[in-house]
Write a protein that holds these residues in place. Sequence first.
Motif, short mmCIF file in Angstrom:
data_model
loop_
_atom_site.label_atom_id
_atom_site.label_comp_id
_atom_site.label_asym_id
_atom_site.label_seq_id
_atom_site.Cartn_x
_atom_site.Cartn_y
_atom_site.Cartn_z
N TRP A 63 -0.16 42.16 15.35
CA TRP A 63 -0.55 40.83 14.87
C TRP A 63 0.67 39.93 14.69
O TRP A 63 0.64 38.73 14.96
N VAL A 64 1.79 40.55 14.24
CA VAL A 64 3.02 39.76 14.08
C VAL A 64 3.45 39.24 15.45
O VAL A 64 3.83 38.07 15.60
N LEU A 65 3.34 40.10 16.46
CA LEU A 65 3.72 39.68 17.81
C LEU A 65 2.80 38.55 18.30
O LEU A 65 3.26 37.57 18.89
N VAL A 66 1.51 38.68 17.98
CA VAL A 66 0.55 37.65 18.40
C VAL A 66 0.85 36.33 17.69
O VAL A 66 0.84 35.26 18.29
N LEU A 67 1.13 36.44 16.38
CA LEU A 67 1.46 35.23 15.59
C LEU A 67 2.64 34.50 16.20
O LEU A 67 2.64 33.28 16.35
N ASN A 68 3.64 35.30 16.57
CA ASN A 68 4.85 34.73 17.17
C ASN A 68 4.51 33.96 18.44
O ASN A 68 4.98 32.85 18.66
N LEU A 532 9.99 39.15 21.83
CA LEU A 532 8.81 39.67 21.12
C LEU A 532 7.55 39.48 21.97
O LEU A 532 6.66 40.34 21.98
N ALA A 533 7.49 38.35 22.69
CA ALA A 533 6.32 38.11 23.55
C ALA A 533 6.27 39.18 24.65
O ALA A 533 5.19 39.71 24.97
N TYR A 534 7.41 39.52 25.22
CA TYR A 534 7.43 40.58 26.23
C TYR A 534 7.03 41.93 25.62
O TYR A 534 6.30 42.71 26.22
N VAL A 535 7.50 42.19 24.38
CA VAL A 535 7.13 43.46 23.74
C VAL A 535 5.61 43.51 23.57
O VAL A 535 4.98 44.55 23.84
N TRP A 536 5.01 42.39 23.21
CA TRP A 536 3.54 42.33 23.07
C TRP A 536 2.88 42.73 24.40
O TRP A 536 1.96 43.54 24.43
N LEU A 537 3.39 42.18 25.50
CA LEU A 537 2.77 42.45 26.80
C LEU A 537 3.04 43.90 27.25
O LEU A 537 2.12 44.60 27.70
#
Length: 575
Positions: A63-68, A532-537
């Motif tokens: 969720w933190v990654l999504v928020l970012n 962080l966006a890449y980590v989410w993906l």
Amino acid sequence: MASTISLPLYEKIPRKNALQRTSDIIIFFLLLSLLTYRLLHLKNHGTTWLLAFLCESWFTFTWVLVLNIKWNPVIFKTHPDHLLQAAWEPVELPSVDMFVTTADPLLEPPIITVNTVLSLLAVDYPAHKLACYVSDDGCSPLTYYSLVEASNFAQLWVPFCKKYDIQVRAPFRYFSNDHVITLSDGTKEFQHEWKRMKDEYEQLCHKINVAVQKSVPPCDFTGDFAEFYSVERKNHPTIIKVMWENKGLPDHGLPLLVYISREKRHKHPHHYKAGAMNALTRVSALMTNAPYMLNVDCDMFVNNPKVILHAMCVLLDSKSEAEIAFVQFPQVFYDGLKDDPYGNQMVVLFEYMGCGIAGLQGQFYGGTGCFHKRRIIYGLSPDSVVSVNGKLVEDIFSKIGNSKELTKSAIDALEGKTGTKPNHDLQSCIEAAYKVAGCGYECGTSWGTKLGWIYGSTTEDVQTGLRIHKRGWRSVNCRPNPPAFLGCAPSGGPAAMTQQKRWATGLLEILLSKDCPIFAFLFAKLQWRQCLAYVWLLTWGLRPIFELCYAALPAYCIIADSYFLPKGQPFCLFT
Ligand SMILES: O=c1ccn([C@@H]2O[C@H](COP(=O)(O)OP(=O)(O)O[C@H]3O[C@H](CO)[C@@H](O)[C@H](O)[C@H]3O)[C@@H](O)[C@H]2O)c(=O)[nH]1
Ligand SMILES: [Mn+2]
């Protein structure tokens, strides 16, 4: 060039999202309070609570990654009318090489590829500035035959589309029932030409269908088809055919059309689509060497004929030179299942997350519907843009392989001297093109490691895009209306699962490789929030482990007569 333009070619418009932010933050605090509750009561409960705690920690992390990602959404608005108003002669628009990849005439029927090619040939852009290269990894005479027939049809189709400003230029879609044309509104001449075009298209479909049913084209493998005689899909020499040559006619006539089936041998790894893209880059470098390259999958047709003008609004803007590496159009699909029950249309990724990522360092490269700059594909970094110093040119010699012609064209590209030269004789570069499309050409070079499309992951697109962002470049997510490209997505079932398994594996491969975004942030120029966006993906493939485990907990608790959610009292948080 761009300094003569006063009206903005594109704008970056922040999207309002106060309500969204508030609800996202509330969810985040609810997740945190659940975790605190768990921690406080963990020692009183057994493994079930520990498992629940682990899963919920993962959900909070995601969720933190999504928020970012969702925090600062933006929309890029392009103005092709401003570009055209800039009093430019069409000749001043830069040239573009368009790549279509196809691999298997059974899984990707030639009629689909043909439609994609036709839609590309008919875009609103000076035809002599365009070249369309079709890579056939299936080395199929059927695909070649279909393209030959299509290039004949294109001579009628392209002028028809331009004359009547047809919106959808993939004929299967234009003539489909979903796309009703009110013929009575048009002139007599239009009605007449429309009927003729429909008949011609039906004949084209018929010819291709007959050939597909017989599994061979109606020829005896002589003449133009001789090179296809007894080829094996994974063991054959290079085949390059110039199918249509543009003689410098901007408005009439068709773009250059070239068929390429790169050499394949059992002992040489071919690196799937990334290998095909690199072969296309090299062959096109010798033939047209356009500064911009558009690549599309064979099942993604052009749905907005102004697509190149939209991309040029970003690419030709004065700011773009030193900042922007590529322009990615979102993948939009046609004829999908209603409400997309399997999530194959990736609406969340492209609609919601896409705008968020666009507000960071820029959209991920999605493998199709993307305009790249040739210089950047050759490894250029933002800091070496201003002057291409001797070192860079020296570097390219050792990296690009031992074709003198290719080295020269790459230096031209890096120095900004690109595009079709007048009276450039294509036949004279065919020999060199055969050499660079050979499977041994890449040995000892940097293709796939430092140059071109990167090898090593089944999602070569994300890895290639990450390498570009890592050098400090930004990218732009362009979403014109109507959508630029429309494509097919598996409707569900095993095909969708195979695709998702391939993506999940490919993304994890990148996470665990030396291209891991954390390293790219620490040791290169990937921005923290983009990291962080890449980590989410890239952690997408890990999500089901926690989701399945959490989904199994209620069932387990019923069997074991225990519980894992706070009991009874609604306000018991810290009691
Ligand atoms: O050896 C190969 C394998 C595939 N392809 C082509 O690559 C494209 C994508 O392959 P496909 O099997 O359709 O993969 P998808 O999962 O549908 O594609 C998505 O995912 C890929 C990997 O992340 C991206 O490259 C694509 O652009 C993206 O649309 C198609 O045009 C294929 O013809 C080749 O040219 N050679
Ligand atoms: Mn596909």
